[in-house]
Design an enzyme around this catalytic site. Sequence first.
Site, mmCIF file in Angstrom:
data_model
loop_
_atom_site.group_PDB
_atom_site.id
_atom_site.type_symbol
_atom_site.label_atom_id
_atom_site.label_comp_id
_atom_site.label_asym_id
_atom_site.label_seq_id
_atom_site.Cartn_x
_atom_site.Cartn_y
_atom_site.Cartn_z
ATOM 1 N N SER A 185 55.606 17.658 -55.029
ATOM 2 C CA SER A 185 56.299 17.608 -56.308
ATOM 3 C C SER A 185 57.391 18.657 -56.366
ATOM 4 C CB SER A 185 55.315 17.865 -57.453
ATOM 5 O OG SER A 185 54.923 19.228 -57.473
ATOM 6 N N ASP A 186 58.406 18.402 -57.184
ATOM 7 C CA ASP A 186 59.286 19.491 -57.555
ATOM 8 C C ASP A 186 58.464 20.459 -58.404
ATOM 9 O OD1 ASP A 186 61.505 21.091 -57.873
ATOM 10 O OD2 ASP A 186 62.837 19.449 -58.428
ATOM 11 N N TRP A 187 58.919 21.690 -58.516
ATOM 12 C CA TRP A 187 58.089 22.737 -59.104
ATOM 13 C C TRP A 187 57.816 22.464 -60.590
ATOM 14 C CZ3 TRP A 187 58.149 22.788 -54.408
ATOM 15 C CH2 TRP A 187 57.658 23.809 -53.610
ATOM 16 N N HIS A 188 56.539 22.217 -60.896
ATOM 17 C CA HIS A 188 56.069 21.827 -62.229
ATOM 18 C C HIS A 188 56.629 20.464 -62.631
ATOM 19 C CE1 HIS A 188 53.967 25.565 -62.934
ATOM 20 N NE2 HIS A 188 55.052 26.253 -62.652
ATOM 21 N N GLY A 189 56.902 19.624 -61.654
ATOM 22 C CA GLY A 189 57.448 18.303 -61.947
ATOM 23 C C GLY A 189 56.393 17.274 -62.312
#
Length: 801
Positions: free
Chosen positions: A259-263
Site C-alpha cells: 500500500s501507499d503509506w496509510h493508503g
Amino acid sequence: MSWNVSDKQLNALVAEMTVEEKVAAVSGHGLWRTAANYRLNIPELLMTDGTYGVRYSIDQIDGMQDGDGQLAAFLGVVNTDLSTGVESAFGSTRPATCFPNGSSLACSWDVGLAYDLGQALAAECQAFGVNILLGPGINIRRTPLAGRSYEYYSEDPVLSGEIAAAVINGLQQNGVGASLKHFACNNSEVQRTTMSSVVDERALREIYLAGFERAIRKGNPWTVMSSYNRLNDVQAAENHWLLTEVLRDEWGYDGVVVSDWHGIKDRPASINAGNDLDMPESGARKQDLIDAVKDGRVPMEALDRSCLRVLKLVRTARNAIRPNAEADFNKHHALSRRMAAESIVLLKNEMAILPLDAAKVGKIAVVGAAAAEPVIQGSGCATTRPTEVDIPLDEIRRLAPGATVSFHAVADFEAGSASEQSALAAIDAADVVLFFGNTEVGYDGEGSDRTHLDLHAGQDELIGRLGKRNGRIVVILFAPDAVAMPWIDSVQAVVAAFFGGQGVGKAIADVLFGRQNPCGKLTVTFPVQMEDIPGYLSYPGENGRHVYSEGLHVGYRHYDKRKLAPLFPFGFGLSYSTFEYSNIATSADRIDGSGTIRITFDITNTGSVAGKEIVQLYARPHSPRLMRPIRELKGFAMVELQPGETKRVEVTVESSDLRYYDPAYRQWLLDAGQIDFEIGASSRDIRLEKTVMVDAPALPSTILDVESQPFLVLERDFARRRFRDFLKAQLDLDDEEAAKMMEYCASSFLGIYKTVSWVAGEKISKATMAAFLDGLNKEIGRQSARQHDVMTAPFEADRTR
C-alpha cells in the site's frame, strides 16, 4: 545477513505462524520496515522513498520505532513547506545524489541512461542498507497541473513503460527491489486519498494501465504500490478487479502489492482484494485484520497467500544484500550532470543565438534567483538532500572567464525601486540576457496541484518587459511540467531544464556555450493556455469524483483529434545539428496478430556538429472499427551522428502494441486493414511513412444483443434475410405477415426483443432471441472477413508485382 530458505521451508513457516504473527508479517513495523519474527528467525526489510534519489531520514529510520512518533514524523514530511529547505522537512537526512526528476530524465528518451540511474540508486541503497526503493512512479501526466507530475515520465504509456522498466532493471539487477507506483490513476493531488478517478474502461486500459503492464512485463518489479485514490469509486488498495483480476490473473504478476503509506482504509477488504503488505505500521489496522480472520470475513487462504508473498520478498531482498557496499558519490554526481545535459530541451533558438561564443560575448546579464539557487527537484516524500549542487551562475562565469557577468534578482526590477535603473542599464548594455525562470517553489508537489501554468509571481511580466529593451534574451526554465509562455515572441531562445537534479547547473552552462549539443525532446505537450488542457472542463472534480472526460484522448492524442495547435508538441526538441530522414522500409508488408515488424530508415546529420536525434515511430490506422486517436507512439530510438554521417535505424513493433481494448468484447483486438507507420521528429513533424496490411479476423462494428435497436439488425441484406426467416419460423408467419413484421421492426426505437415481444408476446423467449443474435454476430464476422479479403486483394497484387 542473507536468508537462505527453500520454498518448502517458507510454506512450513507460514503454517507454523499464529494468526497474529501472520498479520504482523503482512504489516509494516514502524514507518519503513517490515516486521521481523525472532521466534521463527525471519529477518526484516528496510525500504525508503526515492524515485530519483535515496531519501534516508536518520530520525525516521534509525530512531525509535514508536507508532505515534513515526506517524508524526511521516506527516512532517508530507505537510512541511519545502521552500524552507530539505533539512527542515526531514530533520537529519543522509546526503544522497539528487538525480534529475522523472519529468526531466524522460526527456532524454534514453533507456540506457534510465538503467544507469537504477544502477546508481541501487549502489547508494546498498551503502545505506536499504532493500527496497519506493519507485519508479509512472502515472500518466494527464494534466500539467498535477502536483506530482515532476516525478512521472510522460503523457504516453509506451515511453513511460520503457523508461520505468529500465530503471527497475538497473535497481534489481544490482540487488535492490523497486516499487512501481502509484497503481493506478493517481493523476492529481486534489483530495488525493478520497477522490475517485472515474475512467472509462478503454482509456483505463489503453492509457493509464498500459505503462504499468509494459514495465511489469519488461522489468518484473519486486513490488507494486497501490495508490491513495479511489478508482471508479473503489479504493485502489481495496480494488479486487485492479489488484487481482488485472494485475495477477491477466498480467501474471507474482510479486508483492504494497500500500501507499496509510493508503488502506479497510484492511480486511484490502487483503481480500490482493493488497499484501500494509505500510506503515498501524495497530488499529492490524487488529481489524486479526478480527476479520477469526470471524471468517478474511479466509485464512488469503492471509497465507499474502504472507508467503512477503516472505518470498524478504528472501529475495536479503539474499541480494552486498556486504560492506560503498557508493561513489563523485561518480554519481558526474552521472547526474550527464543525465541533466542529455535531458535538457531546446524549445526555441531564433537566429541561432545559441550556442553562445564565450570569446565574443563581452557582457552577460543573468536574471532570476534560480541562477544562484537552482530549483533542482520537486517537493514531497521523494525529495533528496543532495551531496552537492552545481550553481548555474558559477558555471556560466567559469565558461566565460573574459566576460562581465552581472546578476540581478527579479525584485531589482520593481518599478520605482532604487535598483531599477541600475538593473535596466545592465540589461540595455548586455550582449545577451540569461533569464532563469521558475514555478513557485514548494507549492507544486505532493499534496497540492498547481493552480495555473504561469511562472512565479512577476516573472512572466518581467520577461516580456525586458524583451522590449533587449531582444537577445534566453529563458532557462525550472518547472515540474508544462508552463504557459505569454512572452514567447519577445525572446530569442527557450531552454527547458525541468527539475534537473544536483548537476543541472553545469549541464545548463554546457548547453548554453555549446559544450553539450542539446538532444532532449518533450515527453508531454505544452499547451498555449490552461484552457487547452485535455479534461480542463472536468478538472479537478467535485463531490469526491473526478471524471476523466477526455477518455482516450490524453496529451497529444487530444491536440491531434481537435486539430488544436499546441505551444510545443509532444516529442519536440531542437538541436544545434540538423537531421534528414530518408529510405523507409519494413521487414514485411503484412503483420498478423502474433507477429512483429521491423521498420528501418536512414538518418543523416546535415549539420556541422555532432549530435543526437530522438526519432519516434507512430501508428496511424486507416479505418478503425471504434474511435481511436489519430496516431499513437509505438516505438522510438536515439541516434548519435557525426557531421555528414548517415546511419540505418531500426525500430521493432509487436502486433500486440497495435491492439485496442473493446469493452463490448471484453478483450484486446486488432483491426484488420491498412495501417501507416509514421516516422517523426515529433508528433507534429512526420518525416516518413509506410503503409502495411494488418491480417486479423474482421469484426462487426456493433455486437448485437437483445437491447440493440432493430435497424442495426436490418442494415445488412443477409442479416435482414436471416431475421425474416427467424420470425417466420418462430411465429409461424407467411411471407406477407413477415414483411409487415419487418416493416414494424424497422421503425421501432425499442430493443429488438422488446419490439418483437410487444406484438408477439412470449412466443419468442429472450434466451431464444439472444441465441439467434449470437449466431448472427458470428455470421456477420465471417461476412466481414470475406469482405476484408476482397478489399485487400489489390494491395496483395501490388505487393507481388
